[in-house]
Design a protein around this motif. Structure first.
Motif, PDB file in Angstrom:
ATOM      1  N   GLY A 193     -43.793  17.935  14.196  1.00 36.36           N
ATOM      2  CA  GLY A 193     -42.386  18.314  14.255  1.00 36.36           C
ATOM      3  C   GLY A 193     -41.443  17.189  14.639  1.00 36.36           C
ATOM      4  O   GLY A 193     -40.375  17.428  15.195  1.00 36.36           O
TER       5      GLY A 193
ATOM      6  N   GLU B  28     -45.959  17.821   9.921  1.00 39.83           N
ATOM      7  CA  GLU B  28     -45.171  19.020  10.163  1.00 39.83           C
ATOM      8  C   GLU B  28     -45.539  19.663  11.502  1.00 39.83           C
ATOM      9  O   GLU B  28     -44.671  20.162  12.217  1.00 39.83           O
ATOM     10  CB  GLU B  28     -45.371  20.025   9.026  1.00 39.83           C
ATOM     11  CG  GLU B  28     -44.526  19.735   7.809  1.00 39.83           C
ATOM     12  CD  GLU B  28     -43.036  19.837   8.105  1.00 39.83           C
ATOM     13  OE1 GLU B  28     -42.513  20.956   8.225  1.00 39.83           O
ATOM     14  OE2 GLU B  28     -42.388  18.785   8.228  1.00 39.83           O
TER      15      GLU B  28
ATOM     16  N   ASP C  81     -36.222  24.049   1.639  1.00 40.27           N
ATOM     17  CA  ASP C  81     -35.557  24.181   2.938  1.00 40.27           C
ATOM     18  C   ASP C  81     -34.309  23.303   2.978  1.00 40.27           C
ATOM     19  O   ASP C  81     -34.391  22.082   3.081  1.00 40.27           O
ATOM     20  CB  ASP C  81     -36.525  23.783   4.048  1.00 40.27           C
ATOM     21  CG  ASP C  81     -35.965  24.026   5.435  1.00 40.27           C
ATOM     22  OD1 ASP C  81     -34.769  24.383   5.547  1.00 40.27           O
ATOM     23  OD2 ASP C  81     -36.711  23.843   6.417  1.00 40.27           O
TER      24      ASP C  81
ATOM     25  N   TYR D 178     -40.795  15.326   1.715  1.00 37.52           N
ATOM     26  CA  TYR D 178     -42.091  14.642   1.601  1.00 37.52           C
ATOM     27  C   TYR D 178     -42.396  14.282   0.153  1.00 37.52           C
ATOM     28  O   TYR D 178     -41.830  14.849  -0.782  1.00 37.52           O
ATOM     29  CB  TYR D 178     -43.221  15.538   2.115  1.00 37.52           C
ATOM     30  CG  TYR D 178     -43.241  15.731   3.599  1.00 37.52           C
ATOM     31  CD1 TYR D 178     -43.940  14.854   4.422  1.00 37.52           C
ATOM     32  CD2 TYR D 178     -42.565  16.793   4.193  1.00 37.52           C
ATOM     33  CE1 TYR D 178     -43.967  15.034   5.804  1.00 37.52           C
ATOM     34  CE2 TYR D 178     -42.580  16.981   5.565  1.00 37.52           C
ATOM     35  CZ  TYR D 178     -43.283  16.102   6.361  1.00 37.52           C
ATOM     36  OH  TYR D 178     -43.309  16.278   7.719  1.00 37.52           O
TER      37      TYR D 178
ATOM     38  N   ARG E 234     -32.191  23.008   5.301  1.00 37.22           N
ATOM     39  CA  ARG E 234     -31.881  22.473   6.634  1.00 37.22           C
ATOM     40  C   ARG E 234     -32.495  21.103   6.857  1.00 37.22           C
ATOM     41  O   ARG E 234     -32.208  20.442   7.848  1.00 37.22           O
ATOM     42  CB  ARG E 234     -32.382  23.443   7.713  1.00 37.22           C
ATOM     43  CG  ARG E 234     -31.669  24.799   7.686  1.00 37.22           C
ATOM     44  CD  ARG E 234     -32.382  25.803   8.549  1.00 37.22           C
ATOM     45  NE  ARG E 234     -33.756  26.005   8.069  1.00 37.22           N
ATOM     46  CZ  ARG E 234     -34.671  26.730   8.700  1.00 37.22           C
ATOM     47  NH1 ARG E 234     -34.388  27.306   9.834  1.00 37.22           N
ATOM     48  NH2 ARG E 234     -35.884  26.870   8.194  1.00 37.22           N
ATOM     49  N   ARG E 235     -33.322  20.665   5.924  1.00 38.99           N
ATOM     50  CA  ARG E 235     -33.967  19.359   6.061  1.00 38.99           C
ATOM     51  C   ARG E 235     -33.057  18.235   5.581  1.00 38.99           C
ATOM     52  O   ARG E 235     -32.138  18.451   4.805  1.00 38.99           O
ATOM     53  CB  ARG E 235     -35.264  19.322   5.239  1.00 38.99           C
ATOM     54  CG  ARG E 235     -36.345  20.180   5.813  1.00 38.99           C
ATOM     55  CD  ARG E 235     -37.591  20.169   4.950  1.00 38.99           C
ATOM     56  NE  ARG E 235     -38.593  20.984   5.590  1.00 38.99           N
ATOM     57  CZ  ARG E 235     -39.480  20.538   6.471  1.00 38.99           C
ATOM     58  NH1 ARG E 235     -39.509  19.253   6.778  1.00 38.99           N
ATOM     59  NH2 ARG E 235     -40.351  21.348   7.042  1.00 38.99           N
ATOM     60  N   ASP E 236     -33.376  17.029   6.047  1.00 40.59           N
ATOM     61  CA  ASP E 236     -32.681  15.832   5.571  1.00 40.59           C
ATOM     62  C   ASP E 236     -33.362  15.392   4.277  1.00 40.59           C
ATOM     63  O   ASP E 236     -34.408  14.747   4.302  1.00 40.59           O
ATOM     64  CB  ASP E 236     -32.763  14.730   6.631  1.00 40.59           C
ATOM     65  CG  ASP E 236     -32.156  13.422   6.149  1.00 40.59           C
ATOM     66  OD1 ASP E 236     -31.536  13.410   5.067  1.00 40.59           O
ATOM     67  OD2 ASP E 236     -32.313  12.414   6.854  1.00 40.59           O
ATOM     68  N   HIS E 237     -32.777  15.742   3.149  1.00 38.35           N
ATOM     69  CA  HIS E 237     -33.385  15.419   1.857  1.00 38.35           C
ATOM     70  C   HIS E 237     -33.036  14.015   1.371  1.00 38.35           C
ATOM     71  O   HIS E 237     -33.400  13.636   0.266  1.00 38.35           O
ATOM     72  CB  HIS E 237     -32.986  16.470   0.811  1.00 38.35           C
ATOM     73  CG  HIS E 237     -33.679  17.788   1.007  1.00 38.35           C
ATOM     74  ND1 HIS E 237     -34.936  18.053   0.514  1.00 38.35           N
ATOM     75  CD2 HIS E 237     -33.302  18.898   1.678  1.00 38.35           C
ATOM     76  CE1 HIS E 237     -35.297  19.275   0.856  1.00 38.35           C
ATOM     77  NE2 HIS E 237     -34.330  19.814   1.571  1.00 38.35           N
TER      78      HIS E 237
ATOM     79  N   LEU F  20     -39.834  14.951  12.642  1.00 36.01           N
ATOM     80  CA  LEU F  20     -38.722  14.679  11.733  1.00 36.01           C
ATOM     81  C   LEU F  20     -38.691  15.723  10.622  1.00 36.01           C
ATOM     82  O   LEU F  20     -39.692  15.928   9.940  1.00 36.01           O
ATOM     83  CB  LEU F  20     -38.893  13.274  11.122  1.00 36.01           C
ATOM     84  CG  LEU F  20     -37.755  12.735  10.265  1.00 36.01           C
ATOM     85  CD1 LEU F  20     -36.491  12.560  11.101  1.00 36.01           C
ATOM     86  CD2 LEU F  20     -38.148  11.403   9.645  1.00 36.01           C
ATOM     87  N   ARG F  21     -37.554  16.369  10.455  1.00 40.69           N
ATOM     88  CA  ARG F  21     -37.417  17.381   9.399  1.00 40.69           C
ATOM     89  C   ARG F  21     -36.823  16.725   8.166  1.00 40.69           C
ATOM     90  O   ARG F  21     -35.602  16.719   7.967  1.00 40.69           O
ATOM     91  CB  ARG F  21     -36.567  18.555   9.879  1.00 40.69           C
ATOM     92  CG  ARG F  21     -37.275  19.403  10.930  1.00 40.69           C
ATOM     93  CD  ARG F  21     -36.445  20.585  11.360  1.00 40.69           C
ATOM     94  NE  ARG F  21     -36.129  21.489  10.265  1.00 40.69           N
ATOM     95  CZ  ARG F  21     -36.960  22.393   9.761  1.00 40.69           C
ATOM     96  NH1 ARG F  21     -38.191  22.487  10.216  1.00 40.69           N
ATOM     97  NH2 ARG F  21     -36.573  23.187   8.784  1.00 40.69           N
TER      98      ARG F  21
ATOM     99  N   VAL G 142     -41.157  23.621   1.825  1.00 45.67           N
ATOM    100  CA  VAL G 142     -40.567  22.412   2.412  1.00 45.67           C
ATOM    101  C   VAL G 142     -39.424  21.905   1.539  1.00 45.67           C
ATOM    102  O   VAL G 142     -38.334  21.615   2.021  1.00 45.67           O
ATOM    103  CB  VAL G 142     -41.636  21.321   2.607  1.00 45.67           C
ATOM    104  CG1 VAL G 142     -41.009  20.010   3.060  1.00 45.67           C
ATOM    105  CG2 VAL G 142     -42.694  21.771   3.598  1.00 45.67           C
TER     106      VAL G 142
END
Length: 201
Positions: free
Chosen positions: A101, A98, A77, A107, A79-82, A103-104, A74
């Motif tokens: 699904g 998760e 990744d 955590y 592609r996630r909004d960090h 919100l990407r 996670v």
């Protein structure tokens, strides 16, 4: 006193299974018998998988998730909004979100909730690492996805106070009527929370 009807190895298997959540002595015996009957298809592969898990599973130093790599899948990744951080109590909560699904994002696993009655204080949770991450990683929003229990809400308020000096947007999950739920079957607390959290239609 009942006599033992199986060898110590089988008794040990039953005792260990009985420690799992949702298992009692009876369900542990049933599970043990099923595993033994299917030892070629189940017991051997399960033992191998557990041995591999013991050797390879680690806790992610960044978020507290469990994986076979650090940082975890996670956190790695891209592609996630960090810039959005979802704070959860346990790894099980992370996995549940998760699966949904919705919100990407990134955590942060607290490892529990504040619970004075159980002797769980701020130092027992991953709070200092949370504050460090928010300050260091330019987090724009922290979503407090903790359970709607007394301990969960106490923890949420405590985190909100800790984050206040950092001027970060802090939100929490909405509480109320579940999708497909009927009002007549809901408890008063859920109905009251739904009424307070009502939105424009």
């Amino acid at each position: 006193m009942a006599e033992r009807v199986s060898g110590p190895e089988i008794e040990r298997l039953i005792q260990l299974l009985a420690r799992l959540p949702g298992f009692g002595p009876r369900s542990a015996r049933r599970a043990a018998l099923h595993l033994i009957r299917k030892r070629e298809d189940l017991l051997g592969p399960l033992a191998d998988a557990m041995r591999t898990a013991q050797d390879k599973i680690v806790t992610c130093a960044t978020c507290g998730n469990i994986d076979t790599c650090d940082p975890c899948t996670v956190c790695a990744d891209q592609r996630r909004d960090h810039t959005t951080l979802i704070v959860v109590e346990t790894v099980a909560d992370l996995w549940a979100l998760e699966r949904a699904g919705a919100l990407r994002a990134a955590y942060h696993v607290l490892g529990g909730t504040l619970s004075p009655l159980d002797g769980v204080g701020p130092k027992d949770l991953n709070l200092s690492t949370l504050i460090d991450r928010v300050a260091r990683d330019q987090i724009r929003e922290v979503i407090l996805a903790v359970n709607a229990t007394v301990d969960g809400q106490t923890t949420a308020h405590y985190i909100t106070d800790l984050l206040a000096p950092l001027k970060v947007k802090t939100t929490r999950l909405a509480h109320g009527v579940p999708v497909g739920g009927e009002l007549d079957y809901l408890d008063e607390g859920t109905l009251a929370a739904a009424m307070r959290s009502r939105t424009a239609f």
